[in-house]
Write a protein that holds these residues in place. Sequence first.
Motif, mmCIF file in Angstrom:
data_model
loop_
_atom_site.group_PDB
_atom_site.id
_atom_site.type_symbol
_atom_site.label_atom_id
_atom_site.label_comp_id
_atom_site.label_asym_id
_atom_site.label_seq_id
_atom_site.Cartn_x
_atom_site.Cartn_y
_atom_site.Cartn_z
ATOM 1 N N LYS A 144 0.841 -1.189 0.000
ATOM 2 C CA LYS A 144 0.000 0.000 0.000
ATOM 3 C C LYS A 144 0.876 1.239 0.000
ATOM 4 N N VAL A 145 0.531 2.211 -0.865
ATOM 5 C CA VAL A 145 1.306 3.443 -0.955
ATOM 6 C C VAL A 145 0.897 4.358 0.189
ATOM 7 N N LEU A 146 1.811 4.615 1.079
ATOM 8 C CA LEU A 146 1.567 5.481 2.224
ATOM 9 C C LEU A 146 2.443 6.714 2.111
ATOM 10 N N GLU A 147 2.000 7.787 2.776
ATOM 11 C CA GLU A 147 2.767 9.031 2.753
ATOM 12 C C GLU A 147 4.132 8.802 3.407
ATOM 13 N N GLY A 148 5.176 9.187 2.693
ATOM 14 C CA GLY A 148 6.525 9.035 3.218
ATOM 15 C C GLY A 148 7.133 7.671 2.982
ATOM 16 N N ALA A 149 6.363 6.721 2.441
ATOM 17 C CA ALA A 149 6.878 5.366 2.182
ATOM 18 C C ALA A 149 6.529 4.959 0.761
ATOM 19 N N LEU A 150 7.460 4.334 0.058
ATOM 20 C CA LEU A 150 7.249 3.927 -1.319
ATOM 21 C C LEU A 150 7.233 2.408 -1.409
ATOM 22 N N PRO A 151 6.476 1.846 -2.354
ATOM 23 C CA PRO A 151 6.441 0.390 -2.518
ATOM 24 C C PRO A 151 7.748 -0.120 -3.126
ATOM 25 N N THR A 152 7.972 -1.401 -2.997
ATOM 26 C CA THR A 152 9.169 -2.022 -3.584
ATOM 27 C C THR A 152 8.845 -2.792 -4.858
ATOM 28 N N THR A 153 7.616 -3.276 -4.965
ATOM 29 C CA THR A 153 7.176 -3.993 -6.163
ATOM 30 C C THR A 153 5.997 -3.232 -6.755
ATOM 31 N N TYR A 154 6.183 -2.615 -7.912
ATOM 32 C CA TYR A 154 5.185 -1.681 -8.426
ATOM 33 C C TYR A 154 5.375 -1.542 -9.946
ATOM 34 N N ALA A 155 4.351 -0.998 -10.594
ATOM 35 C CA ALA A 155 4.430 -0.704 -12.030
ATOM 36 C C ALA A 155 3.321 0.271 -12.382
ATOM 37 N N PHE A 156 3.610 1.121 -13.360
ATOM 38 C CA PHE A 156 2.562 1.952 -13.930
ATOM 39 C C PHE A 156 1.675 1.084 -14.812
ATOM 40 N N ALA A 157 0.389 1.398 -14.838
ATOM 41 C CA ALA A 157 -0.549 0.714 -15.725
ATOM 42 C C ALA A 157 -1.591 1.720 -16.187
ATOM 43 N N SER A 158 -2.151 1.474 -17.353
ATOM 44 C CA SER A 158 -3.243 2.321 -17.841
ATOM 45 C C SER A 158 -4.510 1.484 -17.960
ATOM 46 N N VAL A 159 -5.633 2.074 -17.590
ATOM 47 C CA VAL A 159 -6.910 1.359 -17.618
ATOM 48 C C VAL A 159 -7.387 1.241 -19.065
ATOM 49 N N GLU A 160 -7.552 0.029 -19.526
ATOM 50 C CA GLU A 160 -8.041 -0.226 -20.882
ATOM 51 C C GLU A 160 -9.561 -0.136 -20.949
ATOM 52 N N SER A 161 -10.215 -0.747 -19.967
ATOM 53 C CA SER A 161 -11.670 -0.771 -19.975
ATOM 54 C C SER A 161 -12.186 -1.214 -18.613
ATOM 55 N N CYS A 162 -13.460 -0.972 -18.388
ATOM 56 C CA CYS A 162 -14.153 -1.473 -17.197
ATOM 57 C C CYS A 162 -15.077 -2.585 -17.661
ATOM 58 N N GLU A 163 -14.755 -3.794 -17.306
ATOM 59 C CA GLU A 163 -15.537 -4.959 -17.740
ATOM 60 C C GLU A 163 -16.529 -5.292 -16.635
ATOM 61 N N GLY A 164 -17.721 -4.759 -16.769
ATOM 62 C CA GLY A 164 -18.705 -4.917 -15.703
ATOM 63 C C GLY A 164 -18.419 -3.942 -14.573
ATOM 64 N N GLN A 165 -18.998 -4.187 -13.420
ATOM 65 C CA GLN A 165 -18.853 -3.286 -12.284
ATOM 66 C C GLN A 165 -17.761 -3.714 -11.317
ATOM 67 N N LYS A 166 -17.177 -4.881 -11.532
ATOM 68 C CA LYS A 166 -16.200 -5.389 -10.571
ATOM 69 C C LYS A 166 -14.865 -5.781 -11.195
ATOM 70 N N THR A 167 -14.663 -5.452 -12.472
ATOM 71 C CA THR A 167 -13.434 -5.870 -13.139
ATOM 72 C C THR A 167 -12.855 -4.720 -13.958
ATOM 73 N N LEU A 168 -11.558 -4.504 -13.790
ATOM 74 C CA LEU A 168 -10.816 -3.551 -14.607
ATOM 75 C C LEU A 168 -9.797 -4.305 -15.444
ATOM 76 N N ARG A 169 -9.636 -3.883 -16.681
ATOM 77 C CA ARG A 169 -8.586 -4.445 -17.540
ATOM 78 C C ARG A 169 -7.524 -3.373 -17.714
ATOM 79 N N VAL A 170 -6.284 -3.693 -17.345
ATOM 80 C CA VAL A 170 -5.211 -2.699 -17.392
ATOM 81 C C VAL A 170 -4.079 -3.196 -18.274
ATOM 82 N N ARG A 171 -3.287 -2.240 -18.770
ATOM 83 C CA ARG A 171 -2.155 -2.515 -19.649
ATOM 84 C C ARG A 171 -0.864 -2.097 -18.931
ATOM 85 N N MET A 172 0.182 -2.952 -19.016
ATOM 86 C CA MET A 172 1.494 -2.638 -18.448
ATOM 87 C C MET A 172 2.563 -2.849 -19.508
#
Length: 843
Positions: A144-172
Amino acid sequence: MVMAMAATAAAREAEGKKEDRAAQVASHQTRFQKIVLSWDYPRLLARSKINHKKQKGADQYKLHKVPDSFADLNEYLKVFESLLLEECRAQILRGDDDGETHCHMVAITHWERVNEFYFARLAIDTQASQEFTENDLVLLSKEKVLEGALPTTYAFASVESCEGQKTLRVRMYLDREGQKDGTSARGFKSVMQVLTALQGPSSAWWLLKLCNLSTIMREYTSLHSVGVLPFVNVILSGTYSATNETGSVPAQGWWNIPQPLLEYLKLSHNDSQLQAIQAGLSHNPLVLIQGPPGTGKTQTILGLLSVVLHSTPIKQPLMNGEVMFEQKPEISYSEKKQHWIKASPWIGQSVNPRDLNMPVDGDDGFFPTSGSQFRPETLGTKRKHRAHVLVCAPSNSALDEIVLRLLHTGLRDENGLMYTPSIVRVGLNAHHSVQSVTMDNLVAQRMSSMERSAVSAGPRASAGMERDRMRIAILDEASIVCSTLSFSGAGVFMRMNRGFDVVVIDEAAQAVEPSTLVPLAHGCRQVFLVGDPLQLPATVLSTEAVAYGYGKSLFRRFQKAGYPVNLLNTQYRMHPEIREFPSREFYESALEDGAEVHTLTKRPWHEHRCFGPFAFFDVDGTETQPAGSGSWVNKDEAEFVLVLYRHMVATYPELKSGPLVAVISPYKLQVKLLRQRFTEVLGKESARLVDINTVDGFQGREKDVAIFSCVRASQGKGIGFVSDFRRMNVGLTRARTSMLVVGCADALKIDKHWSNLVSSSQQRRRYFKVKKPYYALFTDSSLEEMKKMEDEFEMNLTRTGIPGVAKIARIQQVPMDVEIPDEEEVVEAYDNHGDVDEDVEDV
């Protein structure tokens, strides 16, 4: 048959061009996504915290200053791509600073690699999923990204689409080799940590939304498509010759305005407006129209659209060159009638004598019909040569203003008659007053009509496909398509069957150059840039990008390169006393007053000099700034503004008859404070009569009375972005009858333009030094004294023979070249940009 084959070939060619265009756009978008998704989040954060003076030597060698002219396309792309990406970095970091979104726990239910990208499906809470839209840039991390602390395993992603109300499809984009941009790209170790985590057992991940990339990705795509524009050389050089390969331009231009329409334009437009409209009749691919405050910019745009839609070409383009049309003077109606009578002697009779001889059968092609069935359609010049026009603006509010005027005022056809053209307003957040012509509303109407009609033979397309077809059909059929600059790069425009002949961009000086290129990517023969470089500039967040000229609009670059600009020089909004200073300070005294402006803007409250037409109130207030905020408040000024308003409406109750008064300020926190105090003292209903908003939120608007709270009051220090003369110009030109400025003179005089304003108000005896208690300025004896001062002033004007403006000493002209703003000014401009729509809050 030959014609049918030719039509089929043309259709195939057009379809091929669409496919090529779509492939090019996809290629540019892929490149942009690779660049941004490869950036390293911690490095971006660290980079933003480095002192800018130290940073210039290490990182800024990649940025290049925007020149007025470019040598070639490679230089153009190199300069603007680096600045656009720098602005993208700033937006990403700014999105993190806003703190408006929170980390959400998600689970990766599926992931796969497709070509060079990794795609993942994320299971997310239904309520949290509503925060995310297509092209959102998110940070996907194991911690979890907290103020003053950075994650060690992370990546930028862009949201491709919202598949229904409970699923996101992202691109990395997890490139193991990394990018060569060492300032922000990720390393091999960081990429491998993410890949290892993806391949491991399913577990919780965290998702943080940073910003939306739609606008900047469309700008990037359009920037790399500029090379295919037919007038790319004009874009690069900022110059254009009045001749082309076919020879010199005829004296009357390349297009002909029908005489009835021209007569209407002459009656309804002044000389400068008419010249600006006629400038579009030439082959100049870009036409610049500068509209200072109150000079009828929107009226000029409407006249321009009438001409664009109903002018006829003098030369008709053909395969083997161009053929000049012979232009004959149009004959009068009475002469036309004589010709009609000679050609058809039975005119005026009940029936054509030839029709009395009925055929025996239908072999000669005659079949009796009823009513007007099968009558050939009459095609006038409007239909033969009708252009397809795209009208754009940087913001929804500016766009909706044009749409509303089109709906209420309409255009004029070739006969000079008023009509409402077919319009579609495309995009999000349209004002309720233009809902009738929004794309969603028009599609809903057609869908409803289809459901009521009989079911056609054959299989029906899905509802989604049918809606998409309708959107494309509506865009193709409309005479005028209206969109924001950003939304004109949406996918639906790429799927159109018909391109745009003409693009009109309002408020063109308020957009960065890559943003202006977005609507041009659809192909057009002519572009009209309408705006005013001496009013509000584009909002740019990156201090570095601003320093290198990224905030300079295409309009301003062309103007500096020497491209001809058509200036609208007659103003109809302001009392001459209000117009006097902005005209002299910003427009080299070029603005003139329209007929009877002085009489039309004269009001009873002008008998007291403190109520206008212009007044400067010098208030020794105290400015304060909440910690971490880019905005300021001045409680003393807020209290004086309230006292000023209350005494003004108490003395002249007619000001309470409607929303005639505006209170404006450069700072959003001051606007909130003013709304709060007005509501507390006057009550909610009375406070609603006063329009309180930011200077940015008031661009393009006007009121009878405007009170301007400047806020900044620390002597010997800077005044932030209040020093921007363009914002000052907008603030001082919002009033029709009374412009009342409230500020600390000693603090403001540190700036040359504000110093000139204070000096001007003193010379015109429009300066008032205010001390507590504030109500003492408005006692009966004080108001009576100011009334005498006004009478004396008017007598002096009568003797000098100058209606409405005193003879004052000429103040030194200040060159209108924008200085590079410092970081504080850039942050202030971003934090205080736009309207303040939220409810009144505690300050």
